[in-house]
Design an enzyme around this catalytic site. Structure first.
Site, short mmCIF file in Angstrom:
data_model
loop_
_atom_site.label_atom_id
_atom_site.label_comp_id
_atom_site.label_asym_id
_atom_site.label_seq_id
_atom_site.Cartn_x
_atom_site.Cartn_y
_atom_site.Cartn_z
N LYS A 262 0.86 -1.18 0.00
CA LYS A 262 0.00 0.00 0.00
C LYS A 262 0.90 1.23 0.00
O LYS A 262 1.56 1.54 0.99
CB LYS A 262 -0.92 0.00 1.21
CG LYS A 262 -1.92 1.16 1.20
CD LYS A 262 -2.87 1.07 2.38
CE LYS A 262 -3.91 2.20 2.32
NZ LYS A 262 -4.85 2.13 3.46
N ARG A 272 -10.76 9.02 1.80
CA ARG A 272 -10.71 9.68 3.11
C ARG A 272 -11.84 10.68 3.26
O ARG A 272 -12.35 10.89 4.37
CB ARG A 272 -9.34 10.35 3.28
CG ARG A 272 -8.21 9.33 3.39
CD ARG A 272 -6.82 9.97 3.34
NE ARG A 272 -5.79 8.95 3.34
CZ ARG A 272 -4.50 9.19 3.08
NH1 ARG A 272 -4.10 10.44 2.81
NH2 ARG A 272 -3.61 8.21 3.10
N LYS A 284 1.09 9.71 6.20
CA LYS A 284 1.16 8.28 6.55
C LYS A 284 2.41 7.62 5.98
O LYS A 284 2.47 6.40 5.84
CB LYS A 284 -0.10 7.57 6.05
CG LYS A 284 -1.39 8.13 6.65
CD LYS A 284 -2.60 7.27 6.32
CE LYS A 284 -3.85 7.80 7.02
NZ LYS A 284 -5.03 6.91 6.83
N GLU A 300 7.53 -7.04 1.36
CA GLU A 300 6.23 -7.04 2.02
C GLU A 300 5.40 -8.25 1.61
O GLU A 300 4.74 -8.88 2.43
CB GLU A 300 5.48 -5.75 1.69
CG GLU A 300 6.09 -4.48 2.25
CD GLU A 300 5.78 -4.28 3.73
OE1 GLU A 300 5.13 -5.16 4.34
OE2 GLU A 300 6.18 -3.23 4.27
N LYS A 315 -1.93 -1.45 -3.81
CA LYS A 315 -2.82 -0.29 -3.85
C LYS A 315 -1.99 0.99 -3.84
O LYS A 315 -1.05 1.09 -3.04
CB LYS A 315 -3.76 -0.33 -2.64
CG LYS A 315 -4.85 0.74 -2.68
CD LYS A 315 -5.82 0.59 -1.52
CE LYS A 315 -6.91 1.65 -1.61
NZ LYS A 315 -7.86 1.55 -0.48
#
Length: 324
Positions: A262, A272, A284, A300, A315
């Site tokens: 992500k 959001r 973030k 990951e 994503k």
């Protein structure tokens, strides 16, 4: 027309020729006591107990049920016709789509200006929307809630309220459409007064404290009837912890769709807006991936797969086809 009739007749004949022998089995067997205790008490011979001894082959979970401790269970992806259709590899049909539904605790719908044509649904409207999509062949849904500000806290405790909006939504969908696949977002940002995916202390996102809360959230969603939980938080190690939490409570059939790669992205702005979950401070980037990194996605992915993820997500998707 004659050719079509001939083909149909041939198919019917072939089907009759290979029809199964009639059986009394119909799948409606009595419920199985998964502790399996006492089932061999009347046997007239010695019966090996796989759960006994110092090197028992089978263990017991928190509910005293027999349990083979394993995070990876490929059968989770084959557990129902809807799930099999969702993950089938070489065809694209409506059954492959996951419909995101934005919900709020109101008796009316609200348009989302940054997502033209989309709206936050009341729970009744959500069920109707599910029905319309279901008729078109879309049978998998993921829920994203807008939570009232007064319910938001740093630790996101509303995320695992069994009477919270997501849990009620799950039960409503499964009651009306029991064969649907209901996915849930596992992250704290909709429930956080800080607007972040995890608990905050001195401007930092606490990894392990957050995972503790995510485990509670995932188990509570499974108890409500979720088929798939989708951790979108990007905390290190959360997939394995969630897998263990689900398994220890007997939810070995609940799948994990991991937000594996992500990336930090402006594409999330409309989402959001829909959830009213913009970061209260900063960004973030300390937990979402750097858009400049490709090899990091492989790290990951390997970690999530080893920790028991059943499906992996990149994503945003379209701008990162090279990563996919």
């Amino acid at each position: 027309m004659k050719l079509a009739a001939l083909c149909v007749s041939a198919l019917i004949g072939a089907a009759s020729a290979f029809s199964a022998v009639p059986s009394v089995a119909n799948g409606n067997a009595a419920a199985v006591d998964r502790t399996l205790k006492g089932i061999d008490d009347t046997a007239d011979h010695d019966v090996f107990d796989p759960t006994s001894g110092d090197n028992a082959a089978i263990q017991r979970n928190n509910n005293d049920e027999v349990w083979v401790p394993q995070r990876a269970r490929p059968r989770r992806n084959r557990k129902s016709a809807a799930v099999r259709a969702m993950v089938r590899e070489n065809i694209v049909t409506p059954a492959n789509f996951i419909y995101p539904l934005f919900i709020h605790d109101e008796d009316f719908n609200t348009e989302i200006p940054s997502m033209p044509g989309c709206e936050r649904h009341s729970l009744d409207s959500m069920v109707r929307e599910v029905g319309e999509a279901y008729d078109l062949g879309v049978k998998t849904f993921v829920l994203f809630p807008k939570v009232p500000d007064e319910l938001k806290t740093n630790l996101g405790v509303e995320a695992y309220n069994p009477n919270g909006i997501v849990h009620r939504a799950i039960r409503m969908i499964k009651e009306q459409y029991p064969d649907s696949v209901v996915c849930t977002d596992v992250a704290l940002d909709p429930y956080s007064d800080q607007g972040h995916d995890g608990a905050v202390e001195d401007g930092k996102i606490l990894n392990d404290v957050t995972i503790n809360q995510l485990c509670k959230q995932a188990v509570s969603q499974a108890r409500a009837g979720a088929d798939v939980v989708a951790p979108s938080d990007m905390m290190d190690g959360r997939v394995g912890a969630i897998r263990d939490a689900l398994d220890s409570e007997g939810f070995t059939d609940v799948s994990i769709l991991a937000y594996t790669a992500k990336y930090a992205s402006a594409y999330y702005g409309p989402f959001r807006d829909a959830l009213d979950s913009h970061p209260g401070f900063g960004d973030k980037k300390t937990y979402q991936q750097d858009p400049a990194n490709g090899r990091e996605a492989l790290i990951e992915a390997a970690l999530d797969a080893s920790e028991g993820a059943d499906m992996l997500m990149v994503k945003p998707g379209m701008p990162y086809l090279d990563i996919i």
